[in-house]
Design a protein around this motif. Sequence first.
Motif, PDB file in Angstrom:
ATOM      1  N   ALA A 106      17.331 -30.073  20.392  1.00  0.00           N
ATOM      2  CA  ALA A 106      17.700 -28.667  20.560  1.00  0.00           C
ATOM      3  C   ALA A 106      16.559 -27.872  21.185  1.00  0.00           C
ATOM      4  O   ALA A 106      16.785 -27.015  22.055  1.00  0.00           O
ATOM      5  N   ALA A 107      15.335 -28.153  20.755  1.00  0.00           N
ATOM      6  CA  ALA A 107      14.175 -27.446  21.318  1.00  0.00           C
ATOM      7  C   ALA A 107      13.982 -27.794  22.798  1.00  0.00           C
ATOM      8  O   ALA A 107      13.589 -26.939  23.598  1.00  0.00           O
ATOM      9  N   GLN A 108      14.286 -29.026  23.152  1.00  0.00           N
ATOM     10  CA  GLN A 108      14.189 -29.426  24.556  1.00  0.00           C
ATOM     11  C   GLN A 108      15.239 -28.714  25.399  1.00  0.00           C
ATOM     12  O   GLN A 108      14.954 -28.255  26.514  1.00  0.00           O
ATOM     13  N   ARG A 109      16.452 -28.600  24.872  1.00  0.00           N
ATOM     14  CA  ARG A 109      17.504 -27.888  25.606  1.00  0.00           C
ATOM     15  C   ARG A 109      17.134 -26.422  25.819  1.00  0.00           C
ATOM     16  O   ARG A 109      17.479 -25.829  26.846  1.00  0.00           O
ATOM     17  N   ARG A 110      16.472 -25.832  24.830  1.00  0.00           N
ATOM     18  CA  ARG A 110      16.058 -24.432  24.955  1.00  0.00           C
ATOM     19  C   ARG A 110      14.804 -24.261  25.797  1.00  0.00           C
ATOM     20  O   ARG A 110      14.396 -23.138  26.074  1.00  0.00           O
ATOM     21  N   GLY A 111      14.173 -25.378  26.160  1.00  0.00           N
ATOM     22  CA  GLY A 111      12.955 -25.314  26.965  1.00  0.00           C
ATOM     23  C   GLY A 111      11.708 -24.997  26.160  1.00  0.00           C
ATOM     24  O   GLY A 111      10.670 -24.645  26.729  1.00  0.00           O
ATOM     25  N   GLU A 112      11.775 -25.150  24.824  1.00  0.00           N
ATOM     26  CA  GLU A 112      10.615 -24.856  23.985  1.00  0.00           C
ATOM     27  C   GLU A 112       9.599 -25.992  23.995  1.00  0.00           C
ATOM     28  O   GLU A 112       8.413 -25.764  23.762  1.00  0.00           O
ATOM     29  N   GLY A 130       3.181 -19.250   1.279  1.00  0.00           N
ATOM     30  CA  GLY A 130       3.176 -19.242   2.738  1.00  0.00           C
ATOM     31  C   GLY A 130       2.960 -20.599   3.372  1.00  0.00           C
ATOM     32  O   GLY A 130       2.888 -20.705   4.608  1.00  0.00           O
ATOM     33  N   TYR A 131       2.881 -21.655   2.552  1.00  0.00           N
ATOM     34  CA  TYR A 131       2.581 -22.984   3.091  1.00  0.00           C
ATOM     35  C   TYR A 131       3.655 -23.451   4.068  1.00  0.00           C
ATOM     36  O   TYR A 131       3.349 -23.969   5.152  1.00  0.00           O
ATOM     37  N   LEU A 132       4.934 -23.314   3.698  1.00  0.00           N
ATOM     38  CA  LEU A 132       6.006 -23.811   4.557  1.00  0.00           C
ATOM     39  C   LEU A 132       6.075 -23.045   5.873  1.00  0.00           C
ATOM     40  O   LEU A 132       6.343 -23.627   6.927  1.00  0.00           O
ATOM     41  N   ASP A 133       5.823 -21.739   5.829  1.00  0.00           N
ATOM     42  CA  ASP A 133       5.792 -20.957   7.071  1.00  0.00           C
ATOM     43  C   ASP A 133       4.656 -21.438   7.971  1.00  0.00           C
ATOM     44  O   ASP A 133       4.834 -21.612   9.184  1.00  0.00           O
ATOM     45  N   ALA A 134       3.484 -21.641   7.376  1.00  0.00           N
ATOM     46  CA  ALA A 134       2.330 -22.099   8.153  1.00  0.00           C
ATOM     47  C   ALA A 134       2.569 -23.504   8.696  1.00  0.00           C
ATOM     48  O   ALA A 134       2.188 -23.817   9.839  1.00  0.00           O
ATOM     49  N   LEU A 135       3.214 -24.361   7.896  1.00  0.00           N
ATOM     50  CA  LEU A 135       3.500 -25.717   8.346  1.00  0.00           C
ATOM     51  C   LEU A 135       4.478 -25.708   9.514  1.00  0.00           C
ATOM     52  O   LEU A 135       4.289 -26.433  10.493  1.00  0.00           O
ATOM     53  N   ALA A 136       5.513 -24.895   9.423  1.00  0.00           N
ATOM     54  CA  ALA A 136       6.482 -24.798  10.519  1.00  0.00           C
ATOM     55  C   ALA A 136       5.813 -24.287  11.788  1.00  0.00           C
ATOM     56  O   ALA A 136       6.042 -24.808  12.884  1.00  0.00           O
ATOM     57  N   ARG A 137       4.965 -23.273  11.657  1.00  0.00           N
ATOM     58  CA  ARG A 137       4.269 -22.703  12.810  1.00  0.00           C
ATOM     59  C   ARG A 137       3.324 -23.728  13.439  1.00  0.00           C
ATOM     60  O   ARG A 137       3.278 -23.890  14.662  1.00  0.00           O
ATOM     61  N   SER A 138       2.577 -24.432  12.616  1.00  0.00           N
ATOM     62  CA  SER A 138       1.614 -25.405  13.117  1.00  0.00           C
ATOM     63  C   SER A 138       2.311 -26.607  13.747  1.00  0.00           C
ATOM     64  O   SER A 138       1.881 -27.122  14.795  1.00  0.00           O
ATOM     65  N   THR A 139       3.408 -27.080  13.131  1.00  0.00           N
ATOM     66  CA  THR A 139       4.140 -28.221  13.670  1.00  0.00           C
ATOM     67  C   THR A 139       4.782 -27.856  15.002  1.00  0.00           C
ATOM     68  O   THR A 139       4.777 -28.668  15.948  1.00  0.00           O
ATOM     69  N   ALA A 140       5.340 -26.665  15.095  1.00  0.00           N
ATOM     70  CA  ALA A 140       5.936 -26.233  16.360  1.00  0.00           C
ATOM     71  C   ALA A 140       4.878 -26.211  17.459  1.00  0.00           C
ATOM     72  O   ALA A 140       5.132 -26.651  18.589  1.00  0.00           O
ATOM     73  N   GLY A 141       3.686 -25.717  17.133  1.00  0.00           N
ATOM     74  CA  GLY A 141       2.592 -25.705  18.119  1.00  0.00           C
ATOM     75  C   GLY A 141       2.196 -27.109  18.538  1.00  0.00           C
ATOM     76  O   GLY A 141       1.946 -27.369  19.728  1.00  0.00           O
ATOM     77  N   ALA A 142       2.153 -28.027  17.576  1.00  0.00           N
ATOM     78  CA  ALA A 142       1.785 -29.409  17.895  1.00  0.00           C
ATOM     79  C   ALA A 142       2.837 -30.074  18.772  1.00  0.00           C
ATOM     80  O   ALA A 142       2.503 -30.817  19.711  1.00  0.00           O
ATOM     81  N   LEU A 143       4.116 -29.795  18.499  1.00  0.00           N
ATOM     82  CA  LEU A 143       5.176 -30.380  19.316  1.00  0.00           C
ATOM     83  C   LEU A 143       5.146 -29.841  20.745  1.00  0.00           C
ATOM     84  O   LEU A 143       5.392 -30.571  21.699  1.00  0.00           O
ATOM     85  N   ARG A 144       4.820 -28.569  20.882  1.00  0.00           N
ATOM     86  CA  ARG A 144       4.713 -27.983  22.241  1.00  0.00           C
ATOM     87  C   ARG A 144       3.555 -28.604  23.021  1.00  0.00           C
ATOM     88  O   ARG A 144       3.587 -28.637  24.265  1.00  0.00           O
ATOM     89  N   ALA A 145       2.556 -29.086  22.301  1.00  0.00           N
ATOM     90  CA  ALA A 145       1.374 -29.640  22.963  1.00  0.00           C
ATOM     91  C   ALA A 145       1.537 -31.115  23.346  1.00  0.00           C
ATOM     92  O   ALA A 145       0.688 -31.658  24.056  1.00  0.00           O
ATOM     93  N   LEU A 146       2.595 -31.755  22.894  1.00  0.00           N
ATOM     94  CA  LEU A 146       2.786 -33.166  23.206  1.00  0.00           C
ATOM     95  C   LEU A 146       3.064 -33.377  24.695  1.00  0.00           C
ATOM     96  O   LEU A 146       3.709 -32.549  25.330  1.00  0.00           O
TER      97      LEU A 146
END
Length: 208
Positions: free
Chosen positions: A153-159, A192-208
């Motif tokens: 889904a993230a790929q389809r959205r271009g994220e 706030g752990y889950l919010d931070a984890l989601a934010r950090s994981t999204a950043g890591a996936l964008r960097a792949l």
Amino acid sequence: MTTNADGPQTPARRRAPAGAAVLREDVTEAIRLAVFEELAAVGYARMSIEGIARRAGVGKTAVYRRWRSKLHLVLDVVSALAVMGLPVPDTGTLEGDLRLLYQVTSRALRHPVASQIIPDLQAEAARNPDIAEAMQKTLREGQEGVASGIVAAAQRRGEIRAGIDEDLALDLISGPLYWRSVVIRSPQLPKGYLDALARSTAGALRAL
């Protein structure tokens, strides 16, 4: 009056074929539930068919009609978790999808029964290759389907870009929460752990 493999039943118009064992689904589900409760209470090593039958309110024969042994019963119950799966989140953003996945998964992993069963089966998996295979199937396939849906889904959205390493993406998505909840068994996630984890994981996936 007809009878089945688990006891007498109400009158029925159609008889089962001669020699066929008609197994009541409510009894099967009661046994499966008893397996989870017995695992949480005594662990795999001390669990017995007798204890499962007693907790389910059935005779041992009802258990053995469905499974040959304690091992086959546990493998069936554990493997069934893989096909239950989690629905793929659809919030419209990669970070939102990850946050929802982590919220649902965290609640599931921290359930009192799951928090007792998973570590015990992991320890047993180190000694039993059949349980190890079932555990890998359950934990990996269940999460893999959801994670793949989030990535697609993230790929389809271009994220995130197309063609990223999906195995690495799965590790990034699923690894940290399992480490915190299952391996370390942190009694409570920091605020706030889950919010931070989601934010950090999204950043890591964008960097792949």
